[in-house]
Scaffold this motif. Structure first.
Motif, mmCIF file in Angstrom:
data_model
loop_
_atom_site.group_PDB
_atom_site.id
_atom_site.type_symbol
_atom_site.label_atom_id
_atom_site.label_comp_id
_atom_site.label_asym_id
_atom_site.label_seq_id
_atom_site.Cartn_x
_atom_site.Cartn_y
_atom_site.Cartn_z
ATOM 1 N N ALA A 48 0.837 -1.199 0.000
ATOM 2 C CA ALA A 48 0.000 0.000 0.000
ATOM 3 C C ALA A 48 0.872 1.248 0.000
ATOM 4 N N THR A 49 0.328 2.296 -0.550
ATOM 5 C CA THR A 49 0.956 3.615 -0.501
ATOM 6 C C THR A 49 0.070 4.524 0.317
ATOM 7 N N VAL A 50 0.631 5.153 1.306
ATOM 8 C CA VAL A 50 -0.135 6.043 2.172
ATOM 9 C C VAL A 50 0.193 7.483 1.790
ATOM 10 N N PHE A 51 -0.833 8.215 1.421
ATOM 11 C CA PHE A 51 -0.663 9.625 1.067
ATOM 12 C C PHE A 51 -0.939 10.471 2.301
ATOM 13 N N GLU A 52 0.021 11.302 2.642
ATOM 14 C CA GLU A 52 -0.111 12.144 3.823
ATOM 15 C C GLU A 52 -0.170 13.620 3.409
ATOM 16 N N GLY A 53 -0.801 14.396 4.243
ATOM 17 C CA GLY A 53 -0.924 15.816 3.974
ATOM 18 C C GLY A 53 -2.365 16.263 4.008
ATOM 19 N N ASP A 54 -2.593 17.509 3.552
ATOM 20 C CA ASP A 54 -3.965 18.012 3.544
ATOM 21 C C ASP A 54 -4.701 17.431 2.346
ATOM 22 N N PRO A 55 -6.028 17.629 2.286
ATOM 23 C CA PRO A 55 -6.822 17.023 1.206
ATOM 24 C C PRO A 55 -6.325 17.351 -0.192
ATOM 25 N N ASP A 56 -5.919 18.593 -0.416
ATOM 26 C CA ASP A 56 -5.458 18.959 -1.755
ATOM 27 C C ASP A 56 -4.176 18.221 -2.116
ATOM 28 N N GLU A 57 -3.260 18.125 -1.170
ATOM 29 C CA GLU A 57 -1.991 17.449 -1.424
ATOM 30 C C GLU A 57 -2.202 15.958 -1.689
ATOM 31 N N THR A 58 -3.000 15.316 -0.866
ATOM 32 C CA THR A 58 -3.222 13.875 -1.042
ATOM 33 C C THR A 58 -3.997 13.578 -2.325
ATOM 34 N N ALA A 59 -4.959 14.467 -2.697
ATOM 35 C CA ALA A 59 -5.723 14.266 -3.924
ATOM 36 C C ALA A 59 -4.822 14.388 -5.143
ATOM 37 N N ASN A 60 -3.934 15.381 -5.147
ATOM 38 C CA ASN A 60 -3.011 15.556 -6.268
ATOM 39 C C ASN A 60 -2.035 14.384 -6.358
ATOM 40 N N ALA A 61 -1.544 13.915 -5.189
ATOM 41 C CA ALA A 61 -0.604 12.793 -5.188
ATOM 42 C C ALA A 61 -1.279 11.525 -5.694
ATOM 43 N N LEU A 62 -2.534 11.308 -5.296
ATOM 44 C CA LEU A 62 -3.272 10.137 -5.761
ATOM 45 C C LEU A 62 -3.504 10.202 -7.263
ATOM 46 N N ALA A 63 -3.889 11.375 -7.770
ATOM 47 C CA ALA A 63 -4.128 11.529 -9.202
ATOM 48 C C ALA A 63 -2.857 11.269 -10.000
ATOM 49 N N ALA A 64 -1.729 11.794 -9.502
ATOM 50 C CA ALA A 64 -0.458 11.586 -10.204
ATOM 51 C C ALA A 64 -0.085 10.110 -10.223
ATOM 52 N N THR A 65 -0.335 9.420 -9.128
ATOM 53 C CA THR A 65 -0.016 7.989 -9.054
ATOM 54 C C THR A 65 -0.876 7.181 -10.017
ATOM 55 N N LEU A 66 -2.164 7.516 -10.107
ATOM 56 C CA LEU A 66 -3.060 6.799 -11.018
ATOM 57 C C LEU A 66 -2.662 7.019 -12.469
ATOM 58 N N VAL A 67 -2.210 8.227 -12.776
ATOM 59 C CA VAL A 67 -1.736 8.497 -14.145
ATOM 60 C C VAL A 67 -0.462 7.704 -14.429
ATOM 61 N N GLU A 68 0.441 7.675 -13.438
ATOM 62 C CA GLU A 68 1.707 6.941 -13.592
ATOM 63 C C GLU A 68 1.456 5.452 -13.818
ATOM 64 N N LEU A 69 0.448 4.908 -13.147
ATOM 65 C CA LEU A 69 0.123 3.481 -13.267
ATOM 66 C C LEU A 69 -0.693 3.176 -14.516
ATOM 67 N N GLY A 70 -1.144 4.225 -15.226
ATOM 68 C CA GLY A 70 -1.929 4.001 -16.418
ATOM 69 C C GLY A 70 -3.395 3.734 -16.152
ATOM 70 N N VAL A 71 -3.831 3.956 -14.908
ATOM 71 C CA VAL A 71 -5.243 3.724 -14.582
ATOM 72 C C VAL A 71 -6.118 4.803 -15.203
ATOM 73 N N VAL A 72 -5.636 6.052 -15.183
ATOM 74 C CA VAL A 72 -6.351 7.178 -15.817
ATOM 75 C C VAL A 72 -5.359 7.938 -16.679
ATOM 76 N N ARG A 73 -5.905 8.750 -17.542
ATOM 77 C CA ARG A 73 -5.060 9.567 -18.417
ATOM 78 C C ARG A 73 -5.301 11.053 -18.153
#
Length: 283
Positions: free
Chosen positions: A258-283
């Motif tokens: 698992a990857t745990v995203f820490e920080g405020d909502p904006d930071e964690t949301a951006n980090a999650l979005a970047a990870t999903l793009v990196e994994l090819g889940v979303v574009r």
């Protein structure tokens, strides 16, 4: 060849059409809290492991006992193989079985589910009373392959159904009504001709706890010890019949789970979005 071809059912109580001889196949499994040690060769060191009755088999046994209370007859507990620990035999008797048959033979070393099902069928076929119903648990807690009941039924040439969550029977009838659990919370209701083999699901009843006093008292109930030789089987025959086996036990490698995203909502949301793009889940 099926063992019961051409055999007629006869109960001991000839003047009671509702009399039933019920056989419950019961297995011992490692206690749920048991801890194992793995040897270097991939085998299990279970020297200090304690055993308990398989949970599904406890429900099967309680269902048979309840049926006996309603229509009369006897309940026989049947245990096969090295899991047929003596204390578990008496525990089955303490939970309501009238008698027990135990087949614990060195020739069963290495026997798989299908061999034990064949031995169980031989033991059932050789009983003084032919069974009205044969119960097995839906599955065993240790192997979880849910094959034993069907294999017993096929060997005895008896009808079989599993995932049973309800039974209805009128004494003396030649059919049994069962409710089967299906996917999605659905149930199936069907009629089964008897004699038959039943695979019991948990939740069907409320199995009682067997006290030490009840277990001690159960030692006065009859226990019949059987061997493979009595069924015309031996180590060589068992070896030939084995179809499955365990090569080794091992602990699976654990990677990044698992990857745990820490920080405020904006930071964690951006980090999650970047990870999903990196994994090819979303574009």
């Amino acid at each position: 060849m099926p063992l019961m071809d051409g055999r007629m059912f006869m109960g001991s109580s000839m003047d009671n059409d509702a009399y039933m001889h019920q056989v419950v196949c019961v297995k011992g499994v490692p206690a749920s809290a048991a801890e194992f040690e793995l040897r270097d060769d991939g085998t299990l060191d279970d020297e200090w492991v304690t055993y308990e009755l398989n949970e599904w088999d406890e429900y099967a046994l309680e269902e048979a006992v309840g049926m006996r209370e309603e229509v009369g007859g006897t309940v026989t507990a049947l245990m096969i193989g090295d899991e047929a620990k003596e204390d578990l035999v008496f525990r089955s008797l303490a939970k309501g079985a009238d008698r027990a048959v135990r087949v614990d033979d060195e020739g069963l070393d290495g026997a798989d589910t299908y061999v034990k099902a064949r031995v169980a069928a031989e033991a059932i076929d050789d009983m003084d009373e032919a069974p009205t119903l044969v119960y097995t648990g839906l599955q065993a807690a240790d192997t979880a392959n849910a094959q034993f009941g069907g294999a017993v039924a096929a060997t005895l040439d008896l009808p079989f159904t599993s995932f049973i969550v309800g039974l209805e029977y009128e004494g003396g009838a030649d059919v049994l009504t069962v409710r089967r659990e299906l996917e999605g919370g659905l149930e199936e209701r069907l009629e089964l001709e008897i004699p038959a083999v039943l695979g019991i699901q948990t939740g069907l009843n409320d199995p009682p706890y067997a006290s030490i006093r009840e277990i001690r008292a159960a030692r006065d109930k009859p226990v019949v010890e059987r061997s493979l030789d009595e069924f015309g089987l031996g180590p060589a025959t068992v070896t030939e019949m084995v179809m499955t086996g365990v090569n080794r036990y091992f602990e699976p490698e654990v990677g990044d789970t698992a990857t745990v995203f820490e920080g405020d909502p904006d930071e964690t949301a951006n980090a999650l979005a970047a990870t999903l793009v990196e994994l090819g889940v979303v574009r």
